[in-house]
Design a protein around this motif. Structure first.
Motif, mmCIF file in Angstrom:
data_model
loop_
_atom_site.group_PDB
_atom_site.id
_atom_site.type_symbol
_atom_site.label_atom_id
_atom_site.label_comp_id
_atom_site.label_asym_id
_atom_site.label_seq_id
_atom_site.Cartn_x
_atom_site.Cartn_y
_atom_site.Cartn_z
ATOM 1 N N VAL A 144 10.474 18.711 2.748
ATOM 2 C CA VAL A 144 8.986 19.165 2.654
ATOM 3 C C VAL A 144 7.980 18.309 3.798
ATOM 4 O O VAL A 144 7.116 18.527 4.088
ATOM 5 C CB VAL A 144 8.437 19.060 1.280
ATOM 6 N N GLY A 145 8.732 16.934 4.102
ATOM 7 C CA GLY A 145 7.858 16.281 5.340
ATOM 8 C C GLY A 145 6.881 15.243 4.394
ATOM 9 O O GLY A 145 6.533 15.502 3.196
ATOM 10 N N ILE A 146 6.597 14.314 5.023
ATOM 11 C CA ILE A 146 5.436 13.261 4.783
ATOM 12 C C ILE A 146 4.290 13.578 5.816
ATOM 13 O O ILE A 146 4.748 13.642 7.045
ATOM 14 C CB ILE A 146 5.961 12.085 4.646
ATOM 15 N N SER A 151 0.945 -1.047 -0.001
ATOM 16 C CA SER A 151 -0.146 0.052 0.060
ATOM 17 C C SER A 151 0.970 1.162 0.228
ATOM 18 O O SER A 151 2.147 0.968 0.229
ATOM 19 C CB SER A 151 -0.878 -0.096 1.087
ATOM 20 N N PRO A 152 0.392 2.486 -0.265
ATOM 21 C CA PRO A 152 1.294 3.662 -0.065
ATOM 22 C C PRO A 152 1.837 3.750 1.314
ATOM 23 O O PRO A 152 2.718 4.093 1.265
ATOM 24 C CB PRO A 152 0.139 4.816 -0.452
ATOM 25 N N ILE A 197 2.349 12.275 -2.748
ATOM 26 C CA ILE A 197 2.523 12.842 -1.713
ATOM 27 C C ILE A 197 2.374 14.287 -1.622
ATOM 28 O O ILE A 197 2.449 14.939 -2.496
ATOM 29 C CB ILE A 197 4.371 12.629 -1.545
ATOM 30 N N PRO A 198 1.997 14.475 -0.436
ATOM 31 C CA PRO A 198 1.114 15.983 -0.125
ATOM 32 C C PRO A 198 2.603 16.822 -0.201
ATOM 33 O O PRO A 198 3.775 16.594 -0.090
ATOM 34 C CB PRO A 198 0.841 16.089 1.127
ATOM 35 N N GLN A 228 -2.116 8.621 8.447
ATOM 36 C CA GLN A 228 -2.597 9.434 7.338
ATOM 37 C C GLN A 228 -2.568 9.064 6.002
ATOM 38 O O GLN A 228 -3.084 9.697 4.917
ATOM 39 C CB GLN A 228 -2.257 11.129 7.690
ATOM 40 N N ILE A 229 -1.656 8.076 5.762
ATOM 41 C CA ILE A 229 -1.447 7.733 4.414
ATOM 42 C C ILE A 229 -2.285 6.192 4.225
ATOM 43 O O ILE A 229 -2.461 5.459 5.011
ATOM 44 C CB ILE A 229 0.064 7.273 4.045
#
Length: 633
Positions: free
Chosen positions: A145-147, A60-61, A169-170, A152-153
């Motif tokens: 930028v962070g994840i 999964s992601p 990716i946000p 939450q993924i």
């Protein structure tokens, strides 16, 4: 016996050389995708087989991102620990076993991190180095930028419920997708398009500060260090000023790259010059064997340069892609050249057989067929090499088909010449060393090639004739005649009486029967052929005991001299096609000589020795061998 031993020795040397070439070629041509993305780590004895063989979780992601971040963090920490152990160890080259073990574990983590990237669109030759750089670029981007938090993924449950096939990716344009087919079917990987854009995305965010817990400057350190992630001990002694970056590479990297390139070129030139020098005065087989050294050195040199660039000085970025593509092309061209030269060597080894003469048409046929076969194999190798560089195989096949059609139309004369050469080989109308007549020219065949035939004319000039034209000519092979033909027509004046003519014919036949260089069977003859426009025509026909043109001319000269004496003795003369204006009184023919000849012919009639229509056997037996040839001066 000595010749057979020499042949066996040459065969053994050639077999060993070709085997080494094939071995190196197979090592270089390995296309197993896994071997291109797996790192070389040998100090991992403490990692269980289950862990070593199990891939990263990409169900999964969430699993893919968590697996990537954890492996990168753990691998970087182990790599730092290995570097500390190496830097504290004494010596210039010594690396403690503990450091090597930690480095092996770090490489294991980095390899598992690579599994998150979809590298299917990256050519095989650059896939490993590209994967190394891209996992570091991706980590550098995410460290800035962070994840989101892992909860939450989307996980496996959310993917099933929402039917997700893509996730971004946000705060980035980096996308993960679910692979629909292939060995990674059902797994979540960073898309090929996002992998291709990682370098550009990094340049856009590298001015941002690192977030807490980041692996700072990992990418910059990797690109400026030798080796793959784990640098050798000597790297710690590189002066600081040599680590200054210019056009994406450190100064020490540029220096070693330039020195290695110069050494590579000098080595090729030295091998080529040395092989030429050694081959002087050698046998054709030994020369062909030496001709293998240049292409073999080119291919192996290109492989060595790739090893230096990838594993030692660690060139990265656009320069890496350029160098690797060029060197890989050079490598495959080298192997192609090796195949062509190996085909020529094989042809020469076959020609060593006692059944095949070096200059025969069979030898030319062997060389031609071997060259065609090696060219076909070379084309296959070029196609394979192009596929290694990322050119799709179907595109290559289509391209070669279109190119083949274009070439066949543009190079139609060349193809006709090749077919003409094969016709010459098949018909065996001439072979090297034979004298032949073609058209209005004649000469000795020097070489029958794939495109043209070279003939040395009588004036010592070399004529090159396209095979397509030569194969359609009427070719007279003079060298293959069993005997030479002497066929001449002499023209006597119309004032010649019938008995004078009979005496001349009988005397010429006597000369032909008596001459030691004239075949008795089939019997030679001299016949009154007809009434010409200004002469009585006499045909002389005989087969001469020689195959050489020069000797035929000498024998013909001798016989013509004797015929001239016969005509003069008969009181007749040779006619010529012209109009004679008699200004003074013509004495005409010699009546006394004419009367003497007529008297002798009348005597033949009375003694029943009349040599018409054929010379009697009794007369032939008395004449046989009475003429001395060559004549006395």
């Amino acid at each position: 016996m000595r010749k057979a031993g020499r042949i066996l020795l040459l065969l053994l040397i050639a077999a060993i050389f070709i085997a080494l070439s094939a071995t190196a070629f197979m090592l270089a041509a390995s296309t197993e995708s896994a071997s291109r993305v797996r790192l070389d780590w040998a100090h991992m004895a403490n990692i269980s087989a289950e862990r070593v063989l199990s891939p990263a979780d990409r169900s999964s992601p969430r699993a893919a991102m968590e697996s990537f971040m954890n492996h990168m963090k753990e691998g970087y920490e182990r790599l730092l620990k290995a570097k500390e152990l190496v830097s504290s160890a004494p010596g210039l080259l010594h690396q403690p076993p503990e450091a090597l073990e930690e480095a092996g574990r770090a490489l294991y983590n980095f390899e598992r991190a690579m599994h998150v990237l979809d590298l299917s669109q990256i050519p095989q030759v650059v896939r490993l180095q590209n994967a190394r750089e891209n996992i570091l670029l991706l980590k550098e981007i995410l460290d800035r930028v962070g994840i989101p938090r892992y909860d939450q993924i989307p996980g496996a449950q959310e993917v099933e419920e929402q039917g997700l096939v893509r996730w971004t990716i946000p705060k980035t344009e980096i996308r993960l997708h679910r692979v629909e087919s292939g060995i990674d079917e059902g797994r979540w990987l960073v898309t090929p398009a996002s992998v291709a854009e990682l370098g550009r995305s990094y340049r856009r965010v590298r001015h941002l500060p690192y977030l807490p817990g980041a692996t700072e400057n990992a990418y910059e350190y990797y690109t400026a260090s030798p080796g793959a992630f784990f640098p050798p001990k000597w790297a710690y002694f590189i002066p600081a000023w040599l680590t200054h970056r210019t056009y994406g590479q450190a100064l020490w990297q540029w220096s070693i790259l330039i020195i290695s390139s110069i050494l590579f070129i000098l080595l090729l030139l030295a091998v080529r010059k040395l092989s030429f020098k050694i081959s002087e005065g050698r046998s054709p087989v030994f020369k062909q064997l030496l001709k293998l050294t240049a292409p073999f050195s080119l291919a192996l040199g290109a492989i060595a340069m790739v090893w230096v660039i990838e594993e030692q000085i660690n060139i990265t970025g656009t320069l890496y892609l350029l160098l690797i593509n060029v060197l890989t092309a050079v490598e495959w061209l080298g192997w192609t050249w090796v195949i062509v030269r190996a085909g020529e060597l094989l042809a020469e080894l076959i020609i060593l057989s006692p059944r095949i003469e070096s200059g025969s048409v069979d030898a030319s046929l062997v060389r031609t067929l071997s060259r065609l076969a090696s060219i076909a194999a070379a084309i296959g190798i070029l196609m394979f090499g192009a596929s290694e560089l990322g050119v799709p195989l179907m595109t290559l096949i289509t391209g070669f088909g279109v190119a083949g059609l274009a070439v066949s139309l543009a190079a139609r004369p060349t193809l006709e010449n090749i077919i003409g050469g094969l016709i010459l080989f098949t018909d065996r109308s001439v072979k090297v060393g034979e004298f032949c007549r073609f058209g209005d020219k004649a000469g000795t065949v020097l070489h029958i090639g794939l495109r043209s035939t070279k003939i040395e004319a009588l004036d010592q000039t070399v004529i090159s004739i396209p095979n397509a034209d030569f194969s359609q000519m009427q070719i007279t092979n003079v060298s293959r005649r069993s005997k030479a033909l002497l066929q001449k027509t002499i023209n006597l004046r119309y004032e010649t009486t019938r008995d004078q003519l009979r005496w001349i014919l009988a005397s010429i036949r006597d000369v032909l029967h008596a001459h030691p260089k004239i075949y008795a069977d089939p019997a030679p003859f001299a016949r009154f052929e007809g009434f010409g426009e200004s002469s009585l025509d006499v045909l002389i026909f005989a087969y001469v005991k020689t195959k050489k043109w020069s000797e035929l001319m000498a024998i013909q000269e001798d016989i013509l001299f004797r015929i001239g004496e016969i005509v003069e003795k008969s009181g007749s003369g040779f006619a010529f096609p012209s109009t004679t204006a008699y200004i003074a009184k013509d004495d005409g023919l010699d009546k006394e000589k004419g009367a003497a000849v007529e008297k002798e012919v009348q005597q033949w009639r009375e003694e029943d020795a009349y040599p018409f229509p054929d010379t009697p056997l009794e007369r032939m037996s008395t004449l046989l061998g009475t003429i001395k040839y060559p004549p006395k001066a």
